[in-house]
Design a protein around this motif. Structure first.
Motif, short mmCIF file in Angstrom:
data_model
loop_
_atom_site.label_atom_id
_atom_site.label_comp_id
_atom_site.label_asym_id
_atom_site.label_seq_id
_atom_site.Cartn_x
_atom_site.Cartn_y
_atom_site.Cartn_z
N ILE A 96 -113.67 -96.79 -26.25
CA ILE A 96 -114.15 -97.98 -25.56
C ILE A 96 -114.27 -99.16 -26.51
CG2 ILE A 96 -116.11 -99.00 -24.34
CD1 ILE A 96 -114.47 -97.16 -22.61
N GLU A 97 -114.86 -98.95 -27.68
CA GLU A 97 -115.06 -100.04 -28.64
C GLU A 97 -113.74 -100.59 -29.14
OE1 GLU A 97 -117.27 -100.83 -32.95
OE2 GLU A 97 -117.79 -99.06 -31.74
N ASP A 98 -112.78 -99.70 -29.45
CA ASP A 98 -111.46 -100.13 -29.92
C ASP A 98 -110.75 -100.94 -28.84
OD1 ASP A 98 -111.70 -98.87 -32.40
OD2 ASP A 98 -111.04 -96.96 -31.56
N PHE A 99 -110.83 -100.47 -27.63
CA PHE A 99 -110.14 -101.17 -26.54
C PHE A 99 -110.77 -102.53 -26.27
CE2 PHE A 99 -109.30 -102.22 -22.13
CZ PHE A 99 -107.93 -102.07 -22.08
N SER A 100 -112.08 -102.60 -26.39
CA SER A 100 -112.78 -103.87 -26.17
C SER A 100 -112.31 -104.93 -27.17
CB SER A 100 -114.29 -103.66 -26.29
OG SER A 100 -114.98 -104.88 -26.13
N ALA A 101 -112.10 -104.51 -28.43
CA ALA A 101 -111.63 -105.45 -29.46
C ALA A 101 -110.22 -105.94 -29.14
CB ALA A 101 -111.66 -104.77 -30.82
N ILE A 102 -109.36 -105.03 -28.68
CA ILE A 102 -107.99 -105.40 -28.32
C ILE A 102 -108.00 -106.37 -27.14
CG2 ILE A 102 -105.80 -104.53 -27.41
CD1 ILE A 102 -106.34 -101.95 -28.94
N SER A 103 -108.82 -106.07 -26.16
CA SER A 103 -108.91 -106.91 -24.96
C SER A 103 -109.39 -108.31 -25.31
CB SER A 103 -109.87 -106.26 -23.95
OG SER A 103 -109.98 -107.05 -22.79
N THR A 104 -110.40 -108.40 -26.19
CA THR A 104 -110.92 -109.71 -26.61
C THR A 104 -109.85 -110.52 -27.33
OG1 THR A 104 -113.17 -108.82 -26.82
CG2 THR A 104 -112.68 -110.87 -28.00
N SER A 105 -109.11 -109.87 -28.22
CA SER A 105 -108.03 -110.55 -28.95
C SER A 105 -106.95 -111.04 -28.01
CB SER A 105 -107.43 -109.62 -30.00
OG SER A 105 -108.38 -109.25 -30.97
N PHE A 106 -106.64 -110.26 -27.02
CA PHE A 106 -105.63 -110.62 -26.03
C PHE A 106 -106.05 -111.87 -25.26
CE2 PHE A 106 -103.75 -110.33 -21.80
CZ PHE A 106 -102.41 -110.11 -22.10
N ILE A 107 -107.32 -111.92 -24.85
CA ILE A 107 -107.83 -113.06 -24.10
C ILE A 107 -107.84 -114.32 -24.97
CG2 ILE A 107 -109.88 -114.01 -22.97
CD1 ILE A 107 -110.50 -111.12 -22.05
N LYS A 108 -108.26 -114.18 -26.23
CA LYS A 108 -108.29 -115.33 -27.15
C LYS A 108 -106.90 -115.90 -27.36
CE LYS A 108 -112.48 -114.23 -29.76
NZ LYS A 108 -113.04 -113.85 -31.09
N LEU A 109 -105.91 -115.03 -27.52
CA LEU A 109 -104.54 -115.49 -27.70
C LEU A 109 -104.05 -116.22 -26.45
CD1 LEU A 109 -101.90 -115.63 -29.29
CD2 LEU A 109 -101.34 -113.32 -28.42
N SER A 110 -104.38 -115.70 -25.28
CA SER A 110 -103.99 -116.35 -24.02
C SER A 110 -104.62 -117.74 -23.92
CB SER A 110 -104.42 -115.49 -22.83
OG SER A 110 -103.76 -114.24 -22.85
N GLU A 111 -105.87 -117.88 -24.35
CA GLU A 111 -106.55 -119.18 -24.33
C GLU A 111 -105.89 -120.17 -25.28
OE1 GLU A 111 -110.51 -118.04 -25.31
OE2 GLU A 111 -111.09 -117.67 -23.22
N LYS A 112 -105.52 -119.74 -26.47
CA LYS A 112 -104.85 -120.62 -27.43
C LYS A 112 -103.52 -121.11 -26.89
CE LYS A 112 -106.84 -118.79 -31.72
NZ LYS A 112 -106.54 -118.11 -33.02
N ILE A 113 -102.78 -120.22 -26.28
CA ILE A 113 -101.48 -120.59 -25.70
C ILE A 113 -101.68 -121.61 -24.60
CG2 ILE A 113 -99.53 -119.73 -24.33
CD1 ILE A 113 -99.77 -117.09 -25.90
N SER A 114 -102.66 -121.37 -23.75
CA SER A 114 -102.94 -122.28 -22.64
C SER A 114 -103.32 -123.67 -23.13
CB SER A 114 -104.06 -121.69 -21.78
OG SER A 114 -104.38 -122.55 -20.71
#
Length: 220
Positions: A96-114
């Motif tokens: 769960i903790e590992d996946f949460s970190a991946i998910s957060t990074s994914f969202i941050k990258l999407s925000e930067k692109i946007s």
């Protein structure tokens, strides 16, 4: 565990031996029997009866291998089995903790692109386990020879399903004697029951019991 059929006077009894070869020398009857067994592994009715104190479901208990040109780990059934196994693993708290970190990074990258674009975008911020599995595209590599692929193929189904018996149709046309011995050795190691369905008596091994039905449909 036993397999019986009206045409076969002798029961295929896996308590007596873990590995059987059923040779049917009559071509028409060989086709009829293998076709019937194939249909039963697909959930259709037939005269083969698998039992172990009670009647068992052949579709769920037996893996039938016959198309040696298309042993592939990228088939929809294999991919779904593997992905489901990974999904169950991801749901364990250890990840769960590992996946949460991946998910957060994914969202941050999407925000930067946007933010870098001159137009407004919406994106999915609910990155789930299934999304991760689809993105990762997990695969198993096919080996360079049939024997290795067969062993891996069977091993996968044993680990990911409830199969107890592996059946092969005319496998002796594709493997030499040493390869057959190795296949039997590996499958015995997996503790799975083995049934070879052959149109000719070509398999030689001390580790199997043989039933031969001749051209006149008599048991030899």
């Amino acid at each position: 565990m036993k397999i019986v059929h009206p045409l076969i006077e002798i029961a295929i009894d896996f308590k007596i031996n873990n590995c059987y070869t059923l040779v049917v020398e009559n071509p028409n009857e060989f086709y009829n029997l293998t076709s019937e067994l194939y249909q039963q592994t697909k959930g259709n009715e037939g005269a083969f009866i698998l039992s172990d104190n009670s009647i068992l479901n052949i579709e769920k208990e037996m893996l039938l291998i016959y198309d040696y040109y298309n042993i592939s780990f990228s088939s929809k059934k294999i991919v779904n089995l593997i992905n489901n196994d990974i999904l169950q693993l991801l749901k364990k708290n250890d990840f769960i903790e590992d996946f949460s970190a991946i998910s957060t990074s994914f969202i941050k990258l999407s925000e930067k692109i946007s933010q870098e674009l001159d137009y407004e975008l919406e994106f999915e911020d609910n990155f789930c386990f299934e999304d991760f599995i689809k993105f990762s595209n997990f695969k198993i590599r096919n080996a360079d020879n049939l024997l290795e692929n067969l062993i891996t193929f069977v091993d996968l189904f044993i680990k990911l399903t409830n199969i107890k018996i592996v059946s092969f149709i005319n496998i002796s046309n594709f493997l030499n004697e040493n390869e057959m011995i190795e296949l039997i050795k590996q499958l015995n190691y997996f503790q799975v029951k083995i049934l070879f369905l052959e149109s000719q008596d070509k398999i030689n091994s001390h580790n199997l019991k043989k039933i031969i039905i001749d051209q006149d449909l008599c048991i030899i």
